[in-house]
Scaffold this motif. Structure first.
Motif, PDB file in Angstrom:
ATOM      1  N   ASP A   1      49.390  -7.102 -19.075  1.00  0.00           N
ATOM      2  CA  ASP A   1      50.412  -8.126 -19.304  1.00  0.00           C
ATOM      3  C   ASP A   1      49.737  -9.338 -19.938  1.00  0.00           C
ATOM      4  OD1 ASP A   1      53.398  -8.696 -17.623  1.00  0.00           O
ATOM      5  OD2 ASP A   1      52.425 -10.319 -18.755  1.00  0.00           O
ATOM      6  N   ASP A   2      50.417  -9.984 -20.879  1.00  0.00           N
ATOM      7  CA  ASP A   2      49.805 -11.138 -21.555  1.00  0.00           C
ATOM      8  C   ASP A   2      49.918 -12.430 -20.749  1.00  0.00           C
ATOM      9  OD1 ASP A   2      52.659 -10.863 -22.296  1.00  0.00           O
ATOM     10  OD2 ASP A   2      52.310 -12.728 -23.386  1.00  0.00           O
ATOM     11  N   THR A   3      50.749 -12.448 -19.696  1.00  0.00           N
ATOM     12  CA  THR A   3      50.993 -13.693 -18.958  1.00  0.00           C
ATOM     13  C   THR A   3      50.178 -13.743 -17.665  1.00  0.00           C
ATOM     14  OG1 THR A   3      53.220 -13.769 -19.869  1.00  0.00           O
ATOM     15  CG2 THR A   3      52.818 -15.131 -17.929  1.00  0.00           C
TER      16      THR A   3
ATOM     17  N   ASP B   1      57.017  -7.710 -24.114  1.00  0.00           N
ATOM     18  CA  ASP B   1      56.850  -8.781 -25.104  1.00  0.00           C
ATOM     19  C   ASP B   1      55.488  -9.470 -24.963  1.00  0.00           C
ATOM     20  OD1 ASP B   1      59.499  -8.379 -26.050  1.00  0.00           O
ATOM     21  OD2 ASP B   1      60.253  -9.521 -24.346  1.00  0.00           O
ATOM     22  N   GLY B   2      54.735  -9.501 -26.051  1.00  0.00           N
ATOM     23  CA  GLY B   2      53.406 -10.122 -26.024  1.00  0.00           C
ATOM     24  C   GLY B   2      52.309  -9.140 -25.650  1.00  0.00           C
ATOM     25  N   THR B   3      52.722  -7.933 -25.209  1.00  0.00           N
ATOM     26  CA  THR B   3      51.737  -6.907 -24.836  1.00  0.00           C
ATOM     27  C   THR B   3      51.869  -5.724 -25.792  1.00  0.00           C
ATOM     28  OG1 THR B   3      51.687  -7.632 -22.539  1.00  0.00           O
ATOM     29  CG2 THR B   3      50.975  -5.366 -22.986  1.00  0.00           C
TER      30      THR B   3
ATOM     31  N   ASP C   1      53.599  -4.437 -19.714  1.00  0.00           N
ATOM     32  CA  ASP C   1      54.551  -5.463 -20.076  1.00  0.00           C
ATOM     33  C   ASP C   1      55.052  -5.134 -21.493  1.00  0.00           C
ATOM     34  OD1 ASP C   1      55.797  -8.068 -20.314  1.00  0.00           O
ATOM     35  OD2 ASP C   1      54.065  -8.657 -21.527  1.00  0.00           O
TER      36      ASP C   1
HETATM   37 MG    MG Z   1      54.714 -10.694 -21.897  1.00  0.00          MG
END
Ligand code: MG
Length: 239
Positions: free
Chosen positions: A172-174, A17-19, A15
């Motif tokens: 992935d962060d989600t 964004d956020g990863t 991923d």
């Molecule tokens: Mg993300």
């Protein structure tokens, strides 16, 4: 390396964004800049804008519309992509991002970037952080017509770019996205403890998947999980 050897290499699917990138930028845009700009444009109070926008966020979370800057621009009357360009100097990689990508590249891992950011959003990030050289494939869910939370994303991805889910690891962060990948058949799933540097770390016990603190921890995880079943991997702890 022959074509068939190349197909045997495990694929690390990331991923964005956020990863790999700090989600602090996106938090700043959506939770701070957009409400402010929305209040200016619509001549209302910041509180009213926050209320309106946060209600929209709840309604559209995890859908393809949520990730579309064109959708948001039409919906809230603010050019969201323009807003992101105005603050692009805040776009940053998470700690260890390039260190990890360099190590994976040196070791011959194939890396794919799979993002829910729309194509314009992906372009913006790529212009500001050097990610392109590390990836053999970069896909926006907008291209496939499904968000990553949806099994349809993975089915479409596999049709276009055949891969063996048992030889892939997805980071992935989600959690909702990891669940989509799991429903499709990817079993090696990894999350991120602190997607945004502007927010505290999440509690590892509350996450249903193993989670990385520093991104480079992934390298040891990959090496010790014997993803390449044809290769004998030596685990320093048990050897
Ligand atoms: Mg993300």
């Amino acid at each position: 390396m022959s074509y068939s050897d190349l197909q045997q290499q495990p694929i690390a699917m990331f991923d964005m964004d956020g990863t790999l990138l700090d989600l602090a930028f996106d938090d700043f845009i959506w939770n701070h800049c957009l409400p402010e700009r929305h209040a200016q444009v619509h001549q209302c109070s910041l509180e009213q804008s926050q209320q309106t926008l946060f209600q929209f966020y709840q309604q559209h979370k995890h859908t393809l519309s949520w990730y579309s800057s064109a959708y948001w621009t039409a919906k809230v009357g603010v050019d969201v992509l323009q807003l992101q360009y105005e603050h692009r100097e805040k776009i940053a990689a998470r700690a260890g991002c390039h260190q990890l990508l360099e190590r994976l590249k040196a070791k011959g891992y194939r890396c794919w970037l799979l993002t829910n950011a729309d194509q314009a959003g992906l372009q913006l990030k790529l212009e500001n952080v050097e990610l392109s050289p590390y990836f053999e494939l970069m896909i926006s869910s907008e291209e496939l017509g499904h968000a990553k939370e949806d099994v349809g994303f993975w089915q479409k991805l596999q049709q276009l770019h055949p891969f063996d889910p048992t030889k892939a690891v997805f980071i992935d962060d989600t959690v909702a996205v990891l669940k989509g990948a799991e429903a499709f058949g990817i079993s090696k799933l990894v999350s991120i403890l602190q997607p945004s540097s502007s927010k505290p770390s999440r509690n590892v016990n509350e996450l249903p998947y193993p989670a990385l603190n520093h991104l480079t921890e992934l390298f040891d995880y990959l090496e010790s999980n014997n993803l390449e079943t044809n290769l004998q991997v030596t685990d320093a702890k048990t050897a």
